[in-house]
Design an enzyme around this catalytic site. Structure first.
Site, short mmCIF file in Angstrom:
data_model
loop_
_atom_site.label_atom_id
_atom_site.label_comp_id
_atom_site.label_asym_id
_atom_site.label_seq_id
_atom_site.Cartn_x
_atom_site.Cartn_y
_atom_site.Cartn_z
CG HIS A 23 41.66 -5.92 -21.55
ND1 HIS A 23 42.57 -4.96 -21.17
CD2 HIS A 23 41.87 -6.13 -22.89
CE1 HIS A 23 43.31 -4.61 -22.23
NE2 HIS A 23 42.90 -5.31 -23.28
CE LYS A 168 46.28 -1.03 -28.73
NZ LYS A 168 47.01 -2.11 -29.36
CE LYS A 170 42.89 -3.14 -26.90
NZ LYS A 170 43.18 -3.71 -28.22
CG ASP A 199 43.03 -1.27 -31.05
OD1 ASP A 199 42.47 -1.13 -32.15
OD2 ASP A 199 43.42 -2.36 -30.62
CD GLU A 225 46.24 -1.76 -32.76
OE1 GLU A 225 46.26 -2.99 -32.92
OE2 GLU A 225 46.67 -1.21 -31.73
CG ASP A 251 45.83 -5.56 -34.94
OD1 ASP A 251 46.50 -6.55 -35.33
OD2 ASP A 251 45.26 -5.55 -33.84
CE LYS A 275 47.60 -7.40 -31.93
NZ LYS A 275 46.15 -7.16 -31.96
CD GLU A 329 49.50 -3.72 -28.03
OE1 GLU A 329 49.24 -2.50 -28.01
OE2 GLU A 329 48.70 -4.60 -28.43
#
Length: 394
Positions: A23, A168, A170, A199, A225, A251, A275, A329
């Site tokens: 990831h 989304k 990254k 993001d 983001e 964020d 979050k 998410e």
């Protein structure tokens, strides 16, 4: 004090669970998650579970699985033993007095208290948090393999399965030009079929963001983001004021209700990524969301890639929030090779179905906790050189 809710003991442990694929984020790549799981026992015999997950150790913020475990065992648990689990605000005040900061550690403990009290009362946790207004939430999926073909394959599969149509991406690890090209290719491949979010994970400075974000919007991105550093409120403010066709989401800049107030006052974001871990628990997540609602700022249900435990707890609090939202998410469980609950939350027609059972509505599998427990495996903390993990996966 209600003796039936008296806290008898707390236990915390670190799990190590591999992910199904690397990831990738702007600051590195992970191939396992190490959530901290807290279990609390009340005098009445009830037990509750909580979770705090970080991403890549302390690379997202200063907390790591090891620091969370240390704070809970040495400071938070001693401050709470013998106290009333049902006085959530009181428990938060005691934890604040015992330990500055450490929002992730506090959130795991508060989560376990809420779960235990809700189970004692045979109620779903959302009932203790203001009541549910959403039965389900649109569920996003992150495309973070770093490879266009693999990302598109993954996205088309998720669309076919009716699991996700919000994707989304990254970005921020490569040059801005390479990121824009990558996102544009994905956007072309998904045109008319899905919504695209990016993001940047704080990777760009203000001028880079001002130059390249319009190109991402042109490619089809509608939500952006944290394009700049946590401290760079001026850049967030100017981007929020000038960017056409997409919304700016904060964020890392929005952790406390005071952060939320500052961003609202500065008009420095259109959306807050909520979050539970970074806000310091479910109660404080609602406080940040209340500021968002008062300021006409939307919210998005973020994740720290938790197991189904932390994801269900987040789903419970998100289900109670009104205002304008952009889905969630909570896909962490799908990224892990295995889970710690008997049954995961179902996804139906692109939406995560929110659990209704007692507590957080998921039953923890004790054998799975044992299986992934770092202490039981005899593992010690492993330092991972993130720079060595940024090549494209094969």
């Amino acid at each position: 004090m209600h003796s039936r809710f008296t806290i008898e003991r707390l236990q915390a442990r670190i799990l190590d669970i591999p992910t199904i694929r690397p990831h990738k984020l702007s600051f590195g790549s992970i191939s396992r998650q190490s959530p901290v799981i807290v279990q609390v026992w009340l005098k009445n015999g009830a037990t509750g579970f909580g979770e705090a997950a970080t991403i890549g150790g302390p690379s997202w913020n200063e907390e790591s699985p090891e620091s969370i475990l240390h704070a809970i065992e040495n400071y938070l648990a001693p401050a709470l033993i013998g106290q009333d689990a049902g006085g959530f605000e009181g428990a938060l005040a005691r934890m604040d007095k015992a330990c500055k900061g450490n929002a992730f550690a506090k959130s795991a403990v508060e989560m376990a208290l809420i779960d235990a009290v809700a189970r004692t009362l045979d109620l779903p946790a959302w009932q203790l948090l203001g009541g549910k207004v959403h039965q389900s939430l649109p569920l996003a999926w992150t495309l973070a393999s770093g490879d266009v073909e693999r990302d598109l394959q993954e996205a088309h599969l998720r669309l076919t399965q009716k699991r996700h149509r919000i994707f989304k991406m990254k970005i921020g690890a490569r040059t801005p030009e390479a990121d824009v090209a990558h996102v544009s290719q994905i956007a072309r491949g998904l045109q008319g079929k899905a919504t695209l979010t990016v993001d940047v994970n704080q990777a760009w400075d203000g001028n880079t963001a001002r130059r390249y974000l319009p190109q991402l919007v042109e490619a089809g991105v509608t939500l952006i983001e944290q394009p700049v550093a946590q401290w760079n409120v001026e850049a967030l403010k100017s981007l929020t004021a000038t960017l056409d066709g997409a919304l700016i989401m904060a964020d890392e800049t929005v952790c406390t209700p005071q952060d939320a107030m500052m961003l609202a006052r500065e008009k420095a974001s259109h959306v807050f990524s909520l979050k539970v871990a970074k806000h310091g628990g479910l109660i404080r997540t609602r406080k940040v969301a209340a500021v968002a609602e008062a300021a006409d700022i939307g919210w998005y249900g973020g994740t720290m890639l938790e197991t189904s435990l932390g994801s269900a707890a987040s789903a419970h609090v998100f289900s109670t929030l009104g205002g304008q939202h952009h889905g969630c998410e909570l896909f962490g469980p799908q990224l892990l090779v295995d889970d710690i609950v008997e049954q995961q939350m179902p996804i139906v027609d692109f939406e995560l179905q929110l659990p209704d059972g007692p507590g957080f509505g998921v039953d923890i599998s004790l054998p799975q906790l044992e299986r992934f427990d770092r202490a039981r495996q005899g593992l010690t903390a492993v330092h991972v050189d993130m720079a060595a993990h940024t090549t494209t996966p094969v």
